[in-house]
Write an enzyme that holds these catalytic residues in place. Structure first.
Site, short mmCIF file in Angstrom:
data_model
loop_
_atom_site.label_atom_id
_atom_site.label_comp_id
_atom_site.label_asym_id
_atom_site.label_seq_id
_atom_site.Cartn_x
_atom_site.Cartn_y
_atom_site.Cartn_z
N LYS A 171 24.42 -1.60 10.06
CA LYS A 171 24.59 -0.17 9.81
C LYS A 171 23.56 0.23 8.76
O LYS A 171 23.73 0.00 7.57
CB LYS A 171 25.99 0.17 9.29
CG LYS A 171 26.21 1.70 9.20
CD LYS A 171 27.21 2.11 8.14
CE LYS A 171 26.59 2.35 6.79
NZ LYS A 171 25.65 3.53 6.73
N GLU A 246 23.44 -6.89 -3.10
CA GLU A 246 22.27 -6.59 -3.92
C GLU A 246 22.46 -5.14 -4.35
O GLU A 246 22.38 -4.23 -3.54
CB GLU A 246 20.99 -6.79 -3.12
CG GLU A 246 19.75 -6.86 -4.00
CD GLU A 246 19.10 -5.51 -4.20
OE1 GLU A 246 19.32 -4.93 -5.30
OE2 GLU A 246 18.40 -5.05 -3.31
N CYS A 280 15.71 -0.42 -7.16
CA CYS A 280 16.82 -0.94 -7.98
C CYS A 280 16.33 -1.81 -9.13
O CYS A 280 17.04 -1.98 -10.11
CB CYS A 280 17.81 -1.70 -7.10
SG CYS A 280 17.03 -2.88 -5.99
N GLU A 381 22.21 4.20 -13.79
CA GLU A 381 21.02 4.07 -12.96
C GLU A 381 20.65 5.46 -12.44
O GLU A 381 21.37 6.05 -11.64
CB GLU A 381 21.27 3.12 -11.80
CG GLU A 381 20.05 2.87 -10.94
CD GLU A 381 20.31 1.90 -9.82
OE1 GLU A 381 19.43 1.07 -9.53
OE2 GLU A 381 21.41 1.95 -9.22
#
Length: 476
Positions: A171, A246, A280, A381
């Protein structure tokens, strides 16, 4: 406009069980460029059933068979790479130079790395007298991938899963799905057996949740936010699935007292802004010695002000494009304002679109000074081209600030090599980059703490998709 309303299941493009369409938006002009269907649990059931059936035979294929299959996939990917780069650029805003030089090639690199591992990976090895260790494919893998480096993350999962002999249901992000459709066409042309790879487009509630909860999925491999990764873990818990994650990062970049300031600071700012800050492992927290703080802020601000913001289709090398979608644009603008509200000083950039843009998800490369590590912009973040610069007085304090985060994906150290190595050993992160060095494909990638579980790349990545069987009494 590209339209693909079907899903790739069991080697065929098939319509969704319950039709529900979704427009893919070009972030540079906020207009539709494609249309897909959003799937449901019923589509996931069909895809998982196909993967489960295919696993019976694909798991028994020889290493040579899987080598040949990956060779075909790689050759076709190489041929279609310009098309892949164009799709990525149009749907998530990467400038074409970046899409051609990094975004699309990153996927190819992971495929090539998976193929390379098959030359040396030991699926069988002896472990003392009469014991044989067998590494066997874990089973059906559910894969959920993000929009920021889409082919990088798809191929980091699909490559080693194919190499291990697993089958899978992917997906991709519904915000950037066109590249995954091209990828499914590549695998189909390469002759990947029916049911080995399946693609179901959809959102988290409709497809992601059904996939992570499915009793016939043996493992979930997820890349995305820590919040969503937590949901995947919870959904997978009832089935005791293996979970590889991750996730996010808030990576520190320690500038040591005797570093080459111009090179270290300018390089850190440019790296952080690459892909419009949507990486990231971006070095988004710069830790600066207080004695040189003003100079470091000035260099970072000048570098940020020199970064060009341009439309992806006509961008120059080194320019940045828009953020990938409306939600991300709103989030980044909100966090920039939050930084101002909490007392940080805007040294470059700030809220609003850059001059010359009145539509599209464009943002100003931004530098914040006078930041402490408790501020929201130092802990959350941001996932945009926003650098925060935090002062420190001693190396011990710099290390403490660097580690004072729920994340632990990457860290950076700039300064004399021996001193940088000493600092690197004390940083709680899965990757530590010393003086701008970067690992090639095969370097393990993954994080400590809330940045994830497991590693991608090299033999570490291939191991993630295998179970260990000890065959005792195998022979003398």
């Amino acid at each position: 406009m590209r339209e693909q309303l079907n899903f790739y299941i069991d080697g065929k493009w098939v319509p969704p069980v319950k039709p529900r369409t979704h427009d893919v938006i070009n972030p540079s002009n906020e207009e539709p460029i494609g249309r897909i269907s959003l799937g449901s649990a019923a589509d996931v059931d069909k895809a998982v059933a196909a993967a489960r059936k295919a696993f019976e035979t694909f798991s028994q294929t020889s290493v040579d068979t899987r080598k040949a299959l990956l060779d075909k996939v790689i050759a076709i990917y190489q041929r279609r790479m310009p098309e892949m780069a164009e799709a990525i650029s149009s749907e998530m805003g990467a400038p074409l130079p970046l899409a051609n030089a990094a975004q699309a090639p990153a996927g190819l690199g992971y495929l090539m790395d998976a193929r390379k591992q098959l030359d040396t990976f030991e699926f069988e090895s002896d472990y003392g007298k009469g014991r044989r260790i067998l590494r066997e494919p874990i089973g059906v893998i559910g894969m959920i991938t993000p929009w920021n480096w889409p082919m990088n993350q798809i191929c980091a999962k699909v490559g080693p899963a194919l190499a291990a002999g697993c089958t899978m249901v992917l997906k991709p992000s519904e915000l950037a799905p066109l590249n995954a459709i091209v990828f499914a066409e590549i695998l189909d042309e390469a002759g990947v057996p029916a049911g080995v790879f399946n693609l179901v487009n959809g959102d988290g509630p409709g497809v992601g949740e059904a996939l992570s909860k499915h009793p016939d999925v043996d493992m979930m491999s997820f890349t995305g936010s820590t919040r969503a990764g937590t949901a995947v873990m919870k959904n997978a818990a009832d089935g005791i699935k293996r979970v590889a994650l991750e996730l996010g990062g808030k990576s520190p970049n320690i500038i040591l007292e005797d570093a080459d300031l111009k090179k270290a600071v300018a390089g850190g700012m440019m790296h952080m802004a690459n892909n419009t800050g949507q990486s990231c492992n971006a070095p988004s927290r710069m830790l600066a010695p207080r004695s040189k703080y003003a100079e470091i802020v000035a260099i970072a601000a000048a570098t940020a002000n020199a970064i060009k913001v341009q439309a992806p289709s006509t961008a120059e090398q080194g320019a940045i494009g828009p953020l990938a979608n409306a939600n991300q644009f709103a989030k980044v603008q909100g966090l920039i304002q939050k930084g101002i509200d909490e007392g940080a000083k805007v040294a470059a950039g700030g809220v609003g679109r850059p001059e010359g843009f009145n539509r599209g998800y464009y943002v100003k490369p931004t530098v914040f000074a006078d930041v402490n590590n408790k501020m929201t912009i130092a802990q959350e973040e941001i996932f945009g081209p926003v650098l925060v610069i935090i002062p420190y007085d001693t190396e011990e304090e710099a290390i403490a600030i660097a580690n004072d985060t729920p994340y632990g994906l990457a860290a950076y150290v700039q300064g004399p090599q021996e001193k940088a190595r000493t600092v690197a050993k004390k940083l709680r992160a899965g990757n530590v980059h010393i003086n701008g060095a970067f690992g090639g494909m095969g370097t393990p990638f993954g994080g400590y703490k809330q940045s994830g579980l497991g590693r991608e790349g090299g033999h570490f990545g291939l191991e993630e998709f295998t179970e260990v069987k000890a065959a005792i009494g195998w022979g003398e």
